[in-house]
Design a protein around this motif. Structure first.
Motif, short mmCIF file in Angstrom:
data_model
loop_
_atom_site.label_atom_id
_atom_site.label_comp_id
_atom_site.label_asym_id
_atom_site.label_seq_id
_atom_site.Cartn_x
_atom_site.Cartn_y
_atom_site.Cartn_z
N THR A 1 0.83 -1.21 0.00
CA THR A 1 0.00 0.00 0.00
C THR A 1 0.86 1.26 0.00
O THR A 1 0.59 2.21 -0.74
N THR A 2 1.89 1.27 0.81
CA THR A 2 2.77 2.43 0.88
C THR A 2 3.47 2.67 -0.45
O THR A 2 3.49 3.79 -0.96
N ALA B 1 1.76 6.08 -1.95
CA ALA B 1 2.38 7.21 -1.26
C ALA B 1 2.50 8.43 -2.16
O ALA B 1 2.08 9.53 -1.77
N THR C 1 -0.86 10.05 -3.17
CA THR C 1 -1.43 10.70 -2.00
C THR C 1 -0.76 12.03 -1.73
O THR C 1 -1.42 13.04 -1.43
N ILE C 2 0.56 12.07 -1.84
CA ILE C 2 1.29 13.31 -1.63
C ILE C 2 0.85 14.36 -2.65
O ILE C 2 0.59 15.52 -2.30
#
Length: 119
Positions: free
Chosen positions: A61-62, A66, A69-70
């Protein structure tokens, strides 16, 4: 998300033009379109490790979400910078953008959970 808020605030102040907002949105969308391809590349390697299942899920998921999302988090500060007509109205502009953002998140969660997953 904190990194995105911070970076979006800096980007909005440094490049206060619609193109900055467009780059953030299209960049995040492009990264999301790449998720299935990246998942096929990353997930087999993660699942082949001897780590626990929860750690596998966290890592996948990360790695997959990531950066989108950022970039999505950077949109709100950039939008506030573009739409605030004066410092006297910046609070209401920020509040309006946050309200629209929150409604979008709620709608996206409800539609995904109750319609799209079943579909």
């Amino acid at each position: 998300m904190s990194i995105g808020y911070w970076a979006g605030g800096r980007a909005g102040d440094r490049w206060p033009r619609p193109g900055t907002l467009i780059v953030a949105l299209l960049g995040a969308a492009a990264l999301l379109l790449a998720v299935p391809w990246l998942d096929a590349l990353i997930s087999p390697r993660i699942s082949a490790s001897r780590l626990e299942l929860a750690t596998h899920a966290f890592m996948a998921t990360t790695l997959l979400f990531a950066f989108p999302t950022i970039l999505f988090a950077s949109v709100s500060p950039i939008a506030v910078r573009l739409f605030a007509t004066s410092t006297g109205t910046s609070g209401s502009t920020a509040g309006s953008i946050s309200a629209v953002s929150t409604l979008g998140r709620i709608a996206g969660s409800v539609v995904t959970a109750f319609l799209l997953i079943d579909w």
